[in-house]
Design an enzyme around this catalytic site. Structure first.
Site, PDB file in Angstrom:
ATOM      1  N   ARG A   1     -10.748  -0.115  14.358  1.00 56.52           N
ATOM      2  CA  ARG A   1     -10.588   0.733  13.175  1.00 56.52           C
ATOM      3  C   ARG A   1     -11.453   0.174  12.045  1.00 56.52           C
ATOM      4  O   ARG A   1     -12.370   0.828  11.599  1.00 56.52           O
ATOM      5  CB  ARG A   1      -9.110   0.793  12.780  1.00 56.52           C
ATOM      6  CG  ARG A   1      -8.811   1.728  11.642  1.00 56.52           C
ATOM      7  CD  ARG A   1      -7.330   1.853  11.343  1.00 56.52           C
ATOM      8  NE  ARG A   1      -6.733   0.616  10.833  1.00 56.52           N
ATOM      9  CZ  ARG A   1      -5.498   0.544  10.319  1.00 56.52           C
ATOM     10  NH1 ARG A   1      -4.744   1.636  10.252  1.00 56.52           N
ATOM     11  NH2 ARG A   1      -5.012  -0.595   9.881  1.00 56.52           N
TER      12      ARG A   1
ATOM     13  N   LYS B   1       0.841  -1.209   0.000  1.00 59.76           N
ATOM     14  CA  LYS B   1       0.000   0.000   0.000  1.00 59.76           C
ATOM     15  C   LYS B   1       0.876   1.259   0.000  1.00 59.76           C
ATOM     16  O   LYS B   1       2.068   1.199   0.305  1.00 59.76           O
ATOM     17  CB  LYS B   1      -0.910  -0.023   1.229  1.00 59.76           C
ATOM     18  CG  LYS B   1      -0.160   0.061   2.545  1.00 59.76           C
ATOM     19  CD  LYS B   1      -1.078  -0.248   3.723  1.00 59.76           C
ATOM     20  CE  LYS B   1      -0.316  -0.123   5.032  1.00 59.76           C
ATOM     21  NZ  LYS B   1      -1.060  -0.673   6.169  1.00 59.76           N
TER      22      LYS B   1
ATOM     23  N   MET C   1      11.655  25.065   3.307  1.00 59.62           N
ATOM     24  CA  MET C   1      10.973  24.309   2.246  1.00 59.62           C
ATOM     25  C   MET C   1      11.943  23.533   1.346  1.00 59.62           C
ATOM     26  O   MET C   1      11.714  22.372   1.027  1.00 59.62           O
ATOM     27  CB  MET C   1      10.100  25.234   1.394  1.00 59.62           C
ATOM     28  CG  MET C   1       9.202  24.453   0.441  1.00 59.62           C
ATOM     29  SD  MET C   1       8.184  25.486  -0.612  1.00 59.62           S
ATOM     30  CE  MET C   1       7.023  26.170   0.552  1.00 59.62           C
TER      31      MET C   1
ATOM     32  N   TYR D   1      15.736  30.730   9.793  1.00 63.05           N
ATOM     33  CA  TYR D   1      14.523  31.459  10.198  1.00 63.05           C
ATOM     34  C   TYR D   1      14.429  31.482  11.718  1.00 63.05           C
ATOM     35  O   TYR D   1      14.777  30.501  12.391  1.00 63.05           O
ATOM     36  CB  TYR D   1      13.281  30.739   9.675  1.00 63.05           C
ATOM     37  CG  TYR D   1      13.013  30.954   8.210  1.00 63.05           C
ATOM     38  CD1 TYR D   1      12.957  32.240   7.657  1.00 63.05           C
ATOM     39  CD2 TYR D   1      12.784  29.859   7.383  1.00 63.05           C
ATOM     40  CE1 TYR D   1      12.691  32.417   6.308  1.00 63.05           C
ATOM     41  CE2 TYR D   1      12.509  30.027   6.035  1.00 63.05           C
ATOM     42  CZ  TYR D   1      12.466  31.310   5.496  1.00 63.05           C
ATOM     43  OH  TYR D   1      12.200  31.470   4.169  1.00 63.05           O
TER      44      TYR D   1
HETATM   45  C1  LIG Z   1      -0.188  -1.643   6.832  1.00 64.52           C
HETATM   46  C2  LIG Z   1      -0.729  -2.933   7.245  1.00 64.52           C
HETATM   47  C3  LIG Z   1       0.128  -4.027   7.465  1.00 64.52           C
HETATM   48  C4  LIG Z   1       1.632  -3.911   7.438  1.00 64.52           C
HETATM   49  O1  LIG Z   1       2.057  -3.340   8.642  1.00 64.52           O
HETATM   50  P1  LIG Z   1       3.599  -3.106   8.997  1.00 64.52           P
HETATM   51  O2  LIG Z   1       3.558  -2.582  10.383  1.00 64.52           O
HETATM   52  O3  LIG Z   1       4.093  -2.106   8.014  1.00 64.52           O
HETATM   53  O4  LIG Z   1       4.288  -4.404   8.875  1.00 64.52           O
HETATM   54  C5  LIG Z   1      -0.459  -5.256   7.743  1.00 64.52           C
HETATM   55  N1  LIG Z   1      -1.796  -5.383   7.829  1.00 64.52           N
HETATM   56  C6  LIG Z   1      -2.649  -4.348   7.638  1.00 64.52           C
HETATM   57  C7  LIG Z   1      -4.112  -4.562   7.767  1.00 64.52           C
HETATM   58  C8  LIG Z   1      -2.136  -3.091   7.361  1.00 64.52           C
HETATM   59  O5  LIG Z   1      -2.977  -2.062   7.199  1.00 64.52           O
END
Ligand SMILES: *Cc1c(COP(=O)(O)O)cnc(C)c1O
EC number: 5.1.1.1
Length: 379
Positions: A138, A41, A319, A260
């Site tokens: 979640r 992802k 930036m 800054y």
């Molecule tokens: C992102 C995610 C993972 C991977 O998690 P890591 O901590 O990066 O290994 C696994 N399962 C789900 C449902 C996730 O959203």
């Protein structure tokens, strides 16, 4: 100074696909009897799914998790024999993409279950994953909802999940009681779904041990070289090296300030390297050596690595530019045009993340577009 050359790669990112593949193999081995998937992802945690996916596929990965159906459609041709799971699941209007691209939706709620059932009766058989919440709160059906589903007399015969999964909330903290609590609940759930493969562990979960492995593990961050267990020695190989060029070196007399907010004042005559990296590149302002609120809580900002030595960031990240104090390096060694490592082999990405009050995941997924990207070690 050759100007064209200079501006063409004022910052560069080297992604080591051999290290990526090695990390996946290591997580697969650590998963024991379970198979390791790969989580792709967020454009492979910011590294580029077009390059990461073929490398992981060549290493032997056959199960891939993405966030959205669009990510799934992009991934599909890169992993021809692979199973692609979509974490966000199916919504009205995107059903066709799942069927056309052979993507497996993850069912996260009763509503999604209803859409999926409707799609099944219209289009015929299709695999799915049932996500059950065991405490993260979640996504996922509650264990009670999952149980009702098992006993639902009107459930279509074709509804047969290929996987039951849940997600750990505290896997980065092995001593947290939540881990065992979620494991217990997940075992209760998997008992209803006899014969259906199960998946619980993300990267941190793989390191929690065999009890957490079930049939399929889902490592993400560890495969990308990040820390899966908070504060532990990281056994993974670094995958990403981020570097940026010094655009000039200034001598600042003792007593003067820079950046800054005049946010750094020098107590000695200093040599300061102005480097072409800023928050627009995803080098977060919160990693600043000084002049940001976070420094009241954590005294140290980020370090860079130059000619064999760590050099501290000073003042605020702006930036496009950042300042590093190179006074402790021999004057003759530091030149405009030199690359300084921001993170990679010598500066762990998680050290930079910690300095900025965040995690490696966020640094990776916010890597900007200005880096010149090079992929090495590919098949
Ligand atoms: C992102 C995610 C993972 C991977 O998690 P890591 O901590 O990066 O290994 C696994 N399962 C789900 C449902 C996730 O959203």
């Amino acid at each position: 100074m050759q100007n064209s050359d200079f501006s063409s790669a004022s910052s560069r990112l080297t992604v080591d696909l051999a290290a990526l593949a090695d990390n996946w193999r290591m997580m697969n081995e650590r998963s024991g009897r379970a198979r390791a998937a790969a989580v792709l992802k967020g454009n492979a945690y910011g590294l580029g799914v077009m390059q990461a996916a073929p490398a992981l596929y060549a290493a032997g990965a056959r199960d891939f998790f993405v966030a959205s159906v669009e990510e799934g459609a992009e991934l599909r041709p890169l992993v021809p024999e692979g199973r692609v799971y979509v974490l966000a699941g199916m919504w009205p209007g995107n059903e066709a993409l799942f069927f056309e691209n052979d993507l497996v939706p993850i069912i996260n709620s009763q509503e999604q279950l209803a859409y999926f059932m409707a799609a099944l009766s219209e289009r015929g058989d299709h695999p799915c994953v049932l996500h059950v919440d065991t405490g993260m709160n979640r996504l996922g059906l509650s264990p009670e909802e999952a149980l009702r589903l098992v006993h639902d007399p009107v459930r279509p015969a074709s509804f047969s999940p290929v996987l039951v999964m849940s997600h750990l909330a505290c896997a980065d903290d092995p001593g947290h009681p939540m881990n065992r609590h979620q494991l217990q609940r997940f075992r209760e759930v998997t008992a209803f779904f006899e014969g259906v493969p199960a998946s619980l562990a993300n990267s941190g979960g793989v390191f929690l041990g065999e009890d957490y492995h079930f049939d399929l593990t889902r490592p993400g961050i560890a495969v990308y070289g990040g820390e899966a267990v908070d504060g532990d020695v990281n056994p993974m190989k670094p995958v990403v090296i981020a570097e940026a060029r010094i655009v000039q070196i200034r001598t600042v007399p003792s007593g003067e300030s820079a950046s800054y907010g005049a946010s750094v004042r020098f107590g000695r005559d200093s040599r300061i390297a102005t480097v072409a990296i800023g928050y627009a590149d995803g080098y977060h302002r919160s990693v600043s050596g000084g002049g940001v609120t976070l420094r009241q809580a954590m005294p140290s900002g980020a370090f860079g690595f130059l000619h064999g030595r760590k050099v501290p960031h000073v003042g605020r990240v702006t930036m496009d530019l950042s300042l590093f104090d190179v006074t402790d390096l021999p004057e003759s060694t530091v030149r405009a045009g030199d690359y300084i490592e921001l993170f990679g082999r010598n500066i762990p990405i998680d050290d930079v993340a910690r300095a900025g009050g965040t995690i490696g995941y966020e640094l990776l997924t916010s890597l900007g577009r200005r880096y010149h990207r090079t992929y090495v070690g590919g098949a």
